[in-house]
Scaffold this active site. Structure first.
Site, short mmCIF file in Angstrom:
data_model
loop_
_atom_site.label_atom_id
_atom_site.label_comp_id
_atom_site.label_asym_id
_atom_site.label_seq_id
_atom_site.Cartn_x
_atom_site.Cartn_y
_atom_site.Cartn_z
N GLU A 181 8.23 1.15 11.83
CA GLU A 181 9.35 2.09 11.71
C GLU A 181 8.73 3.48 11.73
O GLU A 181 8.11 3.88 10.76
CB GLU A 181 10.10 1.88 10.40
N GLU B 245 8.62 15.91 16.05
CA GLU B 245 9.14 15.72 14.70
C GLU B 245 8.48 16.71 13.75
O GLU B 245 7.25 16.76 13.66
CB GLU B 245 8.85 14.29 14.24
N LYS C 256 0.88 -1.18 0.00
CA LYS C 256 0.00 0.00 0.00
C LYS C 256 0.91 1.22 0.00
O LYS C 256 1.49 1.59 1.01
CB LYS C 256 -0.86 -0.01 1.28
N CYS D 73 13.13 10.40 8.33
CA CYS D 73 12.84 10.00 9.72
C CYS D 73 14.08 10.14 10.60
O CYS D 73 13.97 10.43 11.78
CB CYS D 73 12.33 8.57 9.74
P1 NAD Z 1 1.60 8.45 7.64
O1 NAD Z 1 1.61 7.68 8.89
O2 NAD Z 1 0.61 9.52 7.50
O3 NAD Z 1 1.38 7.50 6.38
C1 NAD Z 1 2.22 6.40 6.13
C2 NAD Z 1 1.41 5.35 5.40
O4 NAD Z 1 0.39 4.88 6.25
C3 NAD Z 1 0.72 5.84 4.14
O5 NAD Z 1 0.81 4.83 3.15
C4 NAD Z 1 -0.72 6.02 4.59
O6 NAD Z 1 -1.64 5.89 3.54
C5 NAD Z 1 -0.86 4.90 5.58
N1 NAD Z 1 -1.91 5.09 6.59
C6 NAD Z 1 -2.43 6.25 7.06
N2 NAD Z 1 -3.38 6.01 7.98
C7 NAD Z 1 -3.47 4.66 8.10
C8 NAD Z 1 -4.26 3.78 8.90
N3 NAD Z 1 -5.15 4.25 9.78
N4 NAD Z 1 -4.07 2.45 8.78
C9 NAD Z 1 -3.16 1.96 7.92
N5 NAD Z 1 -2.40 2.74 7.13
C10 NAD Z 1 -2.54 4.07 7.22
O7 NAD Z 1 3.08 8.98 7.49
P2 NAD Z 1 3.64 9.88 6.32
O8 NAD Z 1 3.18 11.25 6.59
O9 NAD Z 1 3.39 9.29 4.99
O10 NAD Z 1 5.21 9.73 6.56
C11 NAD Z 1 5.90 10.54 7.40
C12 NAD Z 1 6.19 9.82 8.70
O11 NAD Z 1 6.89 8.60 8.44
C13 NAD Z 1 7.11 10.60 9.60
O12 NAD Z 1 6.62 10.58 10.92
C14 NAD Z 1 8.43 9.86 9.51
O13 NAD Z 1 9.27 9.99 10.60
C15 NAD Z 1 8.01 8.47 9.30
N6 NAD Z 1 9.09 7.70 8.64
C16 NAD Z 1 9.77 6.79 9.37
C17 NAD Z 1 10.84 6.08 8.79
C18 NAD Z 1 11.61 5.06 9.59
O14 NAD Z 1 12.38 4.31 9.00
N7 NAD Z 1 11.42 4.99 10.88
C19 NAD Z 1 11.15 6.31 7.45
C20 NAD Z 1 10.43 7.26 6.74
C21 NAD Z 1 9.39 7.94 7.35
#
Ligand code: NAD
Length: 484
Positions: A258, A388, A183, A292
């Site tokens: 993550e 963050e 997804k 991240c």
């Molecule tokens: P997000 O949590 O909004 O979305 C991430 C993914 O989750 C998307 O594909 C989204 O469609 C999906 N999603 C959203 N709500 C959901 C739900 N209720 N159930 C299942 N899936 C759902 O995050 P984002 O804004 O896309 O990404 C930024 C965040 O990701 C930041 O907080 C960043 O730190 C984190 N990040 C972490 C790492 C790591 O390796 N730890 C790497 C990259 C980004």
């Protein structure tokens, strides 16, 4: 720019492309203009993808010899290598990163993950276990473990590095014999849709890999709740991670989360200051700060504090903010309007709480979601140093002693990564051991390489990806005991 008119924009299920019942529109963050209309998977599409993935797991993919699985992973790596420029361009037009950066780093990282785990596919072994006779009696037993695939694995990825982060999940999951449903994030699905075409071209059995573009609240949630999904591997925000963990409880799914970070970069007074400033600036502004592991809390020893402030100011001012397809650009736009506004709001909060703006602090005029590279001087208690931001904003905080530096570094809910700048060997080891983080880099950012485990502690998540830990994460141990 790039022509996307021939890109599939539907749902990739069972090796075929399907229309969704609904669609959604993505935007080019450099212009704010609509970019593509994509299918949005609903709950019934998730069911269909699980059916396809399950039948591939029980059928052609499950039956394929481990070494053949490795060959297919290497073939996919070859195809990604062939299309590296297009894949990098698809990510740039979708999420704003300078195109050269993706071609040089993120897409090659996917290739490296595919090749690394291709090598693992026929080297996943259990153990022969020495043990006492059966129930302590005289009958000898032959006991061993098998490392078995989990079944259908769902991967939910963010928009900041779609293919690179997907590779950390997809490659080990497939090498271990699982089938996968992907997804992508709403804001950056295009490169993953192209990857689906490469999966077909490589010759993977239909259903081995499925791609469901769509909304997190709908498709993501349906995957997390689904009773026949064995594992969910998620990278994204801490808030969404919590929801996924709750929803995964329905069938005790294995989860890898993550999540976010607020990485400290600790600059000691014995550090090579030029290298520290250059490295710290990279940790702040690389990928527009949408990382991240971005090192957004710069803890500087008071003796070098002024030099660090001056150095980072200079490093911010030489950034070239602009069109991701212009070779001179070092920072593109943020991914969308909401993210741009969120970053600007944080800057306002920082100033309201007393932070000094050393450089940056606003958004340039004109279309697109650009933000200036920003350096603030403040304290570890300020909101900008605690939460963050996920944008090109760093806060410099002074410290006087090693003990204070470690206390400040650990005084945060997150624990993904940290960087330590010092030339004192003893200090490097001592501080690395005491900093609460899943990865510590000394005199350089933690490299993201397929051989090195990656993941966080505290609110930065659960589990590790990459390296041998990636194999453990996508298999389950079965113990077999035979009474001889
Ligand atoms: P997000 O949590 O909004 O979305 C991430 C993914 O989750 C998307 O594909 C989204 O469609 C999906 N999603 C959203 N709500 C959901 C739900 N209720 N159930 C299942 N899936 C759902 O995050 P984002 O804004 O896309 O990404 C930024 C965040 O990701 C930041 O907080 C960043 O730190 C984190 N990040 C972490 C790492 C790591 O390796 N730890 C790497 C990259 C980004």
């Amino acid at each position: 720019m790039i022509d996307i008119s021939n890109l599939h924009t539907g749902l990739y299920i069972g090796g075929d492309w399907h229309d969704g019942q609904e669609t959604f529109t993505t935007h080019n963050p450099a212009t704010g203009q609509p970019l593509a209309e994509l299918a949005a998977a609903g709950a019934s599409d998730v069911d269909a993808a699980v059916d396809a993935a399950e039948s591939a797991f029980r059928g052609d993919w499950g039956a394929l010899a481990p070494s053949r699985k490795g060959v297919l992973l290497n073939t996919l790596a070859d195809l990604v290598e062939r299309d590296v420029e297009r894949l990098a361009a698809l990510e740039s037009i979708d999420m704003g990163r300078p195109v050269g950066m993706g071609a040089a780093m993120m897409i090659p990282n996917l290739i490296a993950s595919l090749r690394y785990y291709a090598g693992w596919a026929d080297k996943i072994n259990g153990d022969l276990i020495a043990n006492d006779g059966y129930m302590g009696g005289p009958a000898p037993t032959h006991a061993y473990t098998r490392r078995e695939a989990l079944g259908v694995v769902a991967t939910i990825v963010p928009w900041n590095a779609p293919l690179m982060i997907l590779g950390w999940k997809l490659a080990p999951a497939l090498a271990c014999g699982n089938t996968v449903i992907i997804k992508p994030a709403e804001d950056a699905s295009l490169s993953i849709l192209h990857l689906a075409e490469l999966v077909t071209e490589a010759g993977f059995p239909p259903g081995t890999v499925n791609v469901l573009p769509g909304l997190g609240k709908v498709a993501g949630e349906a995957l997390a709740l689904h009773p026949r999904v064995a594992k969910i591997s998620f990278t994204g925000s801490t808030e969404t991670g919590r929801a996924i963990l709750r929803n995964s409880a329905t069938n005790f799914k294995r989860t890898a989360l993550e999540l976010g970070g607020k990485a400290p970069q600790i600059i000691f007074d014995d550090a090579d200051l030029d290298a520290a400033i250059q490295g710290t600036a990279m940790g702040l502004f690389f990928n527009q700060g949408e990382v991240c592991a971005a090192g957004t809390r710069i803890l500087a020893h008071r003796k070098v504090y002024d030099a660090v402030i001056d150095g980072l100011k200079g490093a911010a001012q030489v950034q070239v903010v602009g069109d991701p397809f212009d070779a001179a650009t070092t920072m593109g736009p943020l991914v969308n309007e909401r993210q741009r506004d969120r970053v600007l709001d944080y800057m306002k909060i920082g100033v309201g709480e007393g932070a000094d703006v050393i450089t940056g602090g606003s958004a340039p005029e004109g279309p697109g979601y650009f933000v200036e590279p920003t350096v603030l001087a403040g304290t570890n208690e300020m909101t900008v140093a605690r939460e963050e931001i996920f944008g090109p904003v760093g806060v410099v905080v002074p410290f006087d002693t090693d003990e204070e530096a470690i206390t400040l570094a650990n005084d945060n809910q997150y624990g993904l990564s940290a960087t330590v700048w010092t030339n004192d060997l003893s200090r490097a080891h001592t501080v690395s051991a005491r900093v609460e983080a899943g990865a510590v880099g000394v005199n350089g950012w933690s490299p993201l390489a397929p051989q090195l485990p990656w993941g966080g502690v505290k609110a930065s998540g659960i589990g590790r990806e990459l390296g041998y830990e990636g194999i453990l994460a996508y298999t389950e141990t079965k113990t077999v005991t035979i009474v001889l």
